[in-house]
Design a protein around this motif. Structure first.
Motif, short mmCIF file in Angstrom:
data_model
loop_
_atom_site.label_atom_id
_atom_site.label_comp_id
_atom_site.label_asym_id
_atom_site.label_seq_id
_atom_site.Cartn_x
_atom_site.Cartn_y
_atom_site.Cartn_z
N THR A 117 0.83 -1.21 0.00
CA THR A 117 0.00 0.00 0.00
C THR A 117 0.86 1.26 0.00
OG1 THR A 117 -0.11 0.03 2.41
CG2 THR A 117 -1.92 -1.05 1.27
N HIS A 143 0.03 5.06 1.45
CA HIS A 143 -0.92 5.89 2.17
C HIS A 143 -0.78 7.32 1.65
CE1 HIS A 143 -2.23 3.00 5.26
NE2 HIS A 143 -1.07 2.44 4.97
N VAL A 144 -1.88 7.86 1.16
CA VAL A 144 -1.89 9.24 0.67
C VAL A 144 -1.82 10.15 1.88
CG1 VAL A 144 -3.30 10.98 -0.50
CG2 VAL A 144 -3.15 8.67 -1.44
N THR A 145 -0.72 10.90 1.97
CA THR A 145 -0.51 11.75 3.15
C THR A 145 -0.19 13.19 2.79
OG1 THR A 145 1.82 11.11 3.20
CG2 THR A 145 0.31 9.83 4.59
N THR A 146 0.34 13.43 1.59
CA THR A 146 0.74 14.80 1.25
C THR A 146 -0.35 15.50 0.45
OG1 THR A 146 1.76 14.23 -0.88
CG2 THR A 146 3.15 14.01 1.11
N ASP A 147 -0.30 16.82 0.46
CA ASP A 147 -1.25 17.60 -0.34
C ASP A 147 -1.11 17.28 -1.82
OD1 ASP A 147 -2.28 18.85 1.90
OD2 ASP A 147 -1.06 20.66 1.68
N GLN A 163 -0.18 14.43 -3.19
CA GLN A 163 -0.83 13.15 -3.44
C GLN A 163 -2.35 13.28 -3.42
OE1 GLN A 163 1.05 10.95 -0.26
NE2 GLN A 163 2.29 9.78 -1.72
N LEU A 164 -2.86 14.03 -2.46
CA LEU A 164 -4.31 14.20 -2.34
C LEU A 164 -4.87 14.91 -3.57
CD1 LEU A 164 -6.64 13.53 -0.54
CD2 LEU A 164 -6.28 15.67 0.68
N LEU A 188 -6.58 6.16 1.02
CA LEU A 188 -6.89 7.58 1.14
C LEU A 188 -7.15 7.93 2.59
CD1 LEU A 188 -9.34 7.99 -1.87
CD2 LEU A 188 -6.93 8.55 -1.78
N PRO A 189 -6.87 9.17 2.96
CA PRO A 189 -7.20 9.59 4.33
C PRO A 189 -8.71 9.73 4.48
CG PRO A 189 -6.39 11.45 3.07
CD PRO A 189 -6.25 10.24 2.19
N ASP A 190 -9.17 9.68 5.71
CA ASP A 190 -10.59 9.92 5.94
C ASP A 190 -10.92 11.34 5.50
OD1 ASP A 190 -11.06 7.41 7.01
OD2 ASP A 190 -10.60 8.06 9.05
#
Length: 179
Positions: A9, A11-15, A17-18, A92-94
């Motif tokens: 996996t 994990h999308v964590t940065t702006d 990436q988002l 994706l983050p919540d």
């Protein structure tokens, strides 16, 4: 890079990436790359974009670390790059309260774009469950999705499974605080 060597996996964590995953076109490009590498030309044809637009979106995904070049080859003096997902899954983050859920927005857009003459199973059910049953149902849905993902055959046509198990906002909150 063979699929066995991919990280499980990202994990999308940065702006960055988002922003990359929040765009519907880039979501569709990642869907093309889910099972096999593809060139910009192949991606453009499958997504229905001009090659220049496809290249732009792939570069943004690559810069965000979500896709990467996995193979190159020379074709008439030009280096052709094959892109693939950088991991088997992207987490994706919540969503932030009051902001749209990118995953659900993309799922609805994909459903709306799917041929209506094909086989589809779409259902919404309203349930009243104890906390224990709610948690049990969530775990069963996750297990079912995992089971069928393991059975997935990349040579077959895509099928998408989306589910959302949630407790809606209380009625007075959903109506802006008035009854």
């Amino acid at each position: 890079m063979p699929a066995e060597e991919l990280p499980e996996t990202i994990h999308v964590t940065t702006d960055e990436q988002l922003r990359a995953v929040s765009n519907l076109t880039r979501h569709r490009i990642m869907a093309v790359l889910r099972f096999e590498p593809a060139t910009i030309t192949q991606i453009a044809a499958r997504v229905g974009l001009a090659k220049g637009s496809s290249s732009y979106h792939v570069r943004l995904l690559e810069r965000a670390g979500l896709v990467k070049v996995v193979r190159t080859r020379k074709v008439r003096g030009v280096t052709e790059r094959y892109y693939a997902m950088a991991a088997r899954a992207i987490v994706l983050p919540d969503p932030v309260a009051g902001q749209p859920d990118a995953l659900m927005r993309h799922a609805v857009a994909d459903l709306e774009a799917a041929p209506t003459d094909g086989e589809r199973h779409v259902r919404m059910a309203h349930l009243r469950l104890t906390e224990e049953r709610f948690a049990e149902l969530g775990a069963r849905l996750d297990a079912l999705a995992d089971e069928y993902q393991e059975l997935s055959d990349p040579s077959l046509p895509d099928a998408s499974l989306v589910f959302a198990l949630f407790r809606p906002a209380p009625r007075e909150q959903a109506e802006g605080g008035s009854k």
